[in-house]
Design a protein around this motif. Structure first.
Motif, PDB file in Angstrom:
ATOM      1  N   SER A 156       0.827  -1.221   0.000  1.00 58.50           N
ATOM      2  CA  SER A 156       0.000   0.000   0.000  1.00 58.50           C
ATOM      3  C   SER A 156       0.852   1.258   0.000  1.00 58.50           C
ATOM      4  CB  SER A 156      -0.897   0.055   1.240  1.00 58.50           C
ATOM      5  OG  SER A 156      -1.682  -1.082   1.349  1.00 58.50           O
ATOM      6  N   GLY A 157       1.915   1.228   0.797  1.00 55.96           N
ATOM      7  CA  GLY A 157       2.696   2.448   0.954  1.00 55.96           C
ATOM      8  C   GLY A 157       3.957   2.464   0.115  1.00 55.96           C
ATOM      9  N   CYS A 158       4.057   1.555  -0.843  1.00 58.49           N
ATOM     10  CA  CYS A 158       5.307   1.478  -1.605  1.00 58.49           C
ATOM     11  C   CYS A 158       5.542   2.775  -2.373  1.00 58.49           C
ATOM     12  CB  CYS A 158       5.290   0.303  -2.573  1.00 58.49           C
ATOM     13  SG  CYS A 158       6.833   0.187  -3.493  1.00 58.49           S
ATOM     14  N   PRO A 159       6.621   3.500  -2.024  1.00 57.46           N
ATOM     15  CA  PRO A 159       6.845   4.787  -2.670  1.00 57.46           C
ATOM     16  C   PRO A 159       7.224   4.646  -4.140  1.00 57.46           C
ATOM     17  CG  PRO A 159       8.507   4.372  -0.953  1.00 57.46           C
ATOM     18  CD  PRO A 159       7.684   3.142  -1.084  1.00 57.46           C
ATOM     19  N   ALA A 160       7.549   3.423  -4.565  1.00 57.50           N
ATOM     20  CA  ALA A 160       7.972   3.235  -5.954  1.00 57.50           C
ATOM     21  C   ALA A 160       6.784   3.161  -6.907  1.00 57.50           C
ATOM     22  CB  ALA A 160       8.819   1.969  -6.068  1.00 57.50           C
ATOM     23  N   THR A 161       5.579   2.964  -6.364  1.00 60.24           N
ATOM     24  CA  THR A 161       4.418   2.743  -7.234  1.00 60.24           C
ATOM     25  C   THR A 161       4.194   3.881  -8.237  1.00 60.24           C
ATOM     26  OG1 THR A 161       3.397   1.501  -5.446  1.00 60.24           O
ATOM     27  CG2 THR A 161       1.964   2.145  -7.255  1.00 60.24           C
ATOM     28  N   ASP A 162       4.271   5.128  -7.746  1.00 56.01           N
ATOM     29  CA  ASP A 162       4.023   6.265  -8.637  1.00 56.01           C
ATOM     30  C   ASP A 162       5.075   6.348  -9.733  1.00 56.01           C
ATOM     31  OD1 ASP A 162       1.841   6.873  -7.112  1.00 56.01           O
ATOM     32  OD2 ASP A 162       2.826   8.462  -5.950  1.00 56.01           O
ATOM     33  N   VAL A 163       6.323   6.113  -9.342  1.00 56.52           N
ATOM     34  CA  VAL A 163       7.430   6.171 -10.304  1.00 56.52           C
ATOM     35  C   VAL A 163       7.232   5.085 -11.356  1.00 56.52           C
ATOM     36  CG1 VAL A 163       9.928   5.969 -10.572  1.00 56.52           C
ATOM     37  CG2 VAL A 163       8.978   7.008  -8.505  1.00 56.52           C
ATOM     38  N   ILE A 164       6.864   3.905 -10.897  1.00 50.20           N
ATOM     39  CA  ILE A 164       6.660   2.781 -11.818  1.00 50.20           C
ATOM     40  C   ILE A 164       5.537   3.095 -12.811  1.00 50.20           C
ATOM     41  CG2 ILE A 164       5.842   0.387 -11.945  1.00 50.20           C
ATOM     42  CD1 ILE A 164       7.458  -0.106  -9.322  1.00 50.20           C
ATOM     43  N   ALA A 165       4.437   3.630 -12.294  1.00 52.29           N
ATOM     44  CA  ALA A 165       3.310   3.969 -13.179  1.00 52.29           C
ATOM     45  C   ALA A 165       3.744   5.006 -14.222  1.00 52.29           C
ATOM     46  CB  ALA A 165       2.132   4.482 -12.355  1.00 52.29           C
ATOM     47  N   ASP A 166       4.545   6.000 -13.800  1.00 51.49           N
ATOM     48  CA  ASP A 166       5.042   7.023 -14.734  1.00 51.49           C
ATOM     49  C   ASP A 166       5.940   6.397 -15.797  1.00 51.49           C
ATOM     50  OD1 ASP A 166       3.707   8.937 -13.351  1.00 51.49           O
ATOM     51  OD2 ASP A 166       5.471   9.831 -12.391  1.00 51.49           O
ATOM     52  N   ASP A 167       6.848   5.514 -15.354  1.00 47.23           N
ATOM     53  CA  ASP A 167       7.791   4.883 -16.279  1.00 47.23           C
ATOM     54  C   ASP A 167       7.064   3.986 -17.281  1.00 47.23           C
ATOM     55  OD1 ASP A 167       9.732   6.163 -14.875  1.00 47.23           O
ATOM     56  OD2 ASP A 167      10.585   4.382 -13.917  1.00 47.23           O
ATOM     57  N   VAL A 168       6.055   3.269 -16.775  1.00 44.96           N
ATOM     58  CA  VAL A 168       5.275   2.377 -17.647  1.00 44.96           C
ATOM     59  C   VAL A 168       4.555   3.208 -18.707  1.00 44.96           C
ATOM     60  CG1 VAL A 168       3.182   0.946 -17.682  1.00 44.96           C
ATOM     61  CG2 VAL A 168       4.983   0.467 -16.026  1.00 44.96           C
ATOM     62  N   LEU A 169       3.966   4.303 -18.255  1.00 46.20           N
ATOM     63  CA  LEU A 169       3.215   5.154 -19.185  1.00 46.20           C
ATOM     64  C   LEU A 169       4.149   5.735 -20.250  1.00 46.20           C
ATOM     65  CD1 LEU A 169       0.455   6.281 -19.850  1.00 46.20           C
ATOM     66  CD2 LEU A 169       0.957   8.257 -18.408  1.00 46.20           C
ATOM     67  N   ALA A 170       5.307   6.208 -19.804  1.00 46.69           N
ATOM     68  CA  ALA A 170       6.274   6.794 -20.743  1.00 46.69           C
ATOM     69  C   ALA A 170       6.691   5.754 -21.776  1.00 46.69           C
ATOM     70  CB  ALA A 170       7.481   7.320 -19.976  1.00 46.69           C
ATOM     71  N   ALA A 171       6.927   4.526 -21.339  1.00 42.27           N
ATOM     72  CA  ALA A 171       7.349   3.460 -22.251  1.00 42.27           C
ATOM     73  C   ALA A 171       6.240   3.142 -23.250  1.00 42.27           C
ATOM     74  CB  ALA A 171       7.721   2.209 -21.450  1.00 42.27           C
ATOM     75  N   ALA A 172       5.002   3.095 -22.760  1.00 45.18           N
ATOM     76  CA  ALA A 172       3.873   2.761 -23.633  1.00 45.18           C
ATOM     77  C   ALA A 172       3.642   3.847 -24.671  1.00 45.18           C
ATOM     78  CB  ALA A 172       2.622   2.533 -22.790  1.00 45.18           C
ATOM     79  N   LYS A 173       3.826   5.100 -24.228  1.00 45.67           N
ATOM     80  CA  LYS A 173       3.531   6.227 -25.127  1.00 45.67           C
ATOM     81  C   LYS A 173       4.487   6.313 -26.315  1.00 45.67           C
ATOM     82  CE  LYS A 173       0.619   9.310 -22.573  1.00 45.67           C
ATOM     83  NZ  LYS A 173       0.394  10.606 -21.940  1.00 45.67           N
ATOM     84  N   ILE A 174       5.661   5.734 -26.140  1.00 50.02           N
ATOM     85  CA  ILE A 174       6.601   5.707 -27.269  1.00 50.02           C
ATOM     86  C   ILE A 174       5.986   4.885 -28.405  1.00 50.02           C
ATOM     87  CG2 ILE A 174       8.871   4.890 -28.027  1.00 50.02           C
ATOM     88  CD1 ILE A 174       9.833   5.403 -25.133  1.00 50.02           C
ATOM     89  N   ILE A 175       5.299   3.817 -28.046  1.00 54.92           N
ATOM     90  CA  ILE A 175       4.692   2.938 -29.048  1.00 54.92           C
ATOM     91  C   ILE A 175       3.328   3.473 -29.480  1.00 54.92           C
ATOM     92  CG2 ILE A 175       3.988   0.545 -29.544  1.00 54.92           C
ATOM     93  CD1 ILE A 175       6.883   0.727 -28.674  1.00 54.92           C
ATOM     94  N   HIS A 176       2.554   3.905 -28.489  1.00 56.47           N
ATOM     95  CA  HIS A 176       1.178   4.304 -28.753  1.00 56.47           C
ATOM     96  C   HIS A 176       0.833   5.515 -27.888  1.00 56.47           C
ATOM     97  CE1 HIS A 176      -2.885   3.338 -30.229  1.00 56.47           C
ATOM     98  NE2 HIS A 176      -3.320   3.721 -29.043  1.00 56.47           N
ATOM     99  N   PRO A 177       0.890   6.721 -28.466  1.00 63.40           N
ATOM    100  CA  PRO A 177       0.724   7.945 -27.654  1.00 63.40           C
ATOM    101  C   PRO A 177      -0.585   7.970 -26.855  1.00 63.40           C
ATOM    102  CG  PRO A 177       1.488   8.471 -29.863  1.00 63.40           C
ATOM    103  CD  PRO A 177       1.177   7.010 -29.882  1.00 63.40           C
TER     104      PRO A 177
END
Lengths: 252, 162
Positions: free
Chosen positions: B51-72
């Motif tokens: 629940s409190g994992c501080p990495a979650t937000d960073v991971i979600a941002d990184d995942v989104l950035a990676a996906a957007k390269i393929i599909h904006p």
């Protein structure tokens, strides 16, 4: 349960976790041993994480545009719904452990029910995750109770004092209250007397193993669920909220 | 339907690392539950570990950035149910953990032996000795416990079963 009651109920769940998490975080860098410093900070982090999910859910349900930050940083003490127990100052290490022990045993019972109830599926999802974490917290605080109680003469005397001092604050966990009664009637919360019996049994068993005496008193200190808090909460909120209140739109 | 775009995104997500366990990617951690197309949008559903994992937000941002390269036109969604469990960490990822000095989760998440401090055997990832003990159930991050090896005396992290 009306929508307003539903939101209030969610806030009571969220605020217990948030306020205790904030309190525990005060130990960061001050605990008696490095391992304990890390443990208390980890538990604080879990609690704050649980409260974030619950606050976000409350905010979405309310539909007035308040997100988790708005609810955490822009409510005053009178709008907080947490138990008095969790806002009490950390005191010495034994005080913190006794408070944690009482709360963890309560949280175990509450989250076990919340994970299974069908009134609010979002809460069930949050609780399923939280329960995994709280099991670790409860194991930790119970172990310390036993180590301190069944420890030296000094540690036993001090932890017994903590237990006696905090005891009047434990009754609020199961006290009758309009919001909680509505939640119980909806099946969202566990039956009061059954939950209290379970708590009494598990707390009694650990105290017994710790060679400590379970207090007899039945006087309950209460008011937290109605926003009537001890003075300690205001000081804590002042510190917790000062930055976002000074710079409301700040991003970092 | 698994389209080429979705497959391409999933391939990309294998390069998104967990910031707290930087040799494991989010796919290996079992954090990405689903990549689906909804209308013209690609939705990636992520489950946080703690629940409190501080990495979650960073991971979600990184995942989104990676996906957007393929599909904006992509977005991420955090889902809580079913709750993340260490059972979702793949075999290969467990081996990598051990190679990097982290004792991987052992057994099933429902195993109460570990929780209750009963000594389920957690071998030392460094010298492989089974003579180890738990120092604290709380370690360097929310997901790890702190262990010490009685044979080589080295401290090590153990990925907790949840």
């Amino acid at each position: 349960m009306t929508k307003a009651q539903h939101i209030d109920w969610l806030l009571s769940l969220a605020d217990d976790a948030l306020i205790l998490g904030q309190r525990l975080s005060e130990w960061c860098g001050h605990a008696p041993a490095l391992e304990e410093d890390i443990a208390l900070s980890n538990i604080a982090l879990d609690l704050i994480g649980q409260s974030r999910a619950l606050l976000s859910h409350a905010g979405r349900l309310e539909g007035a545009g308040r997100d988790e930050d708005r609810l955490a940083f822009f409510r005053s003490d009178r709008e907080y719904r947490n138990l008095l127990l969790v806002e009490l100052p950390n005191g010495h290490f034994g005080d913190t452990i006794a408070r944690q022990f009482f709360y963890d045993q309560f949280a175990l019972i509450r989250y076990t029910h919340l994970a299974q109830q069908t009134f609010d599926s979002e809460v069930a999802a949050i609780a399923t995750k939280a329960l995994k974490e709280v099991r670790y917290h409860a194991a930790h605080s119970a172990e310390w109770m036993i180590r301190l109680g069944d420890g030296t003469e000094l540690s036993k005397a001090r932890i017994q004092e903590s237990v006696d001092r905090l005891w009047p604050f434990t009754g609020e966990c199961f006290q009758e209250h309009t919001i909680l009664d509505a939640a119980i009637a909806s099946g969202a919360m566990p039956d009061r007397s059954r939950a209290q019996n379970t708590w009494n049994e598990s707390v009694g068993a650990v105290l017994n193993q710790a060679t400590l005496t379970k207090p007899e008193g039945s006087w309950k200190q209460s008011g937290g669920r109605d926003g009537l808090h001890t003075e300690h909460l205001s000081y804590m909120l002042a510190e917790m909220q000062v930055l976002p209140r000074l710079h409301p739109e700040a991003k970092w | 339907m698994v389209t080429d775009t979705i497959q391409e995104i999933i391939r990309r997500l294998h390069d998104v690392m967990d910031p707290e366990i930087p040799f494991l990617n989010v796919m290996e951690m079992g954090m990405v539950r689903e990549v689906v197309q909804e209308g013209s949008t690609i939705v990636i559903r992520i489950t946080p570990t703690y629940s409190g994992c501080p990495a979650t937000d960073v991971i979600a941002d990184d995942v989104l950035a990676a996906a957007k390269i393929i599909h904006p036109d992509s977005r991420t969604e955090i889902i809580l149910s079913p709750a993340w469990t260490t059972d979702w960490i793949g075999e290969e990822a467990r081996l990598k953990m051990a190679e990097h000095g982290i004792a991987p989760p052992t057994g099933q998440s429902a195993d109460k032996a570990f929780l209750l401090g009963k000594d389920r055997i957690t071998p030392c990832p460094l010298c492989k000795s089974t003579d180890t003990h738990m120092v604290s159930a709380f370690g360097s991050t929310a997901c790890k416990a702190h262990f010490k090896c009685n044979a080589c005396l080295e401290p090590f992290d153990h990925f907790k079963c949840i």
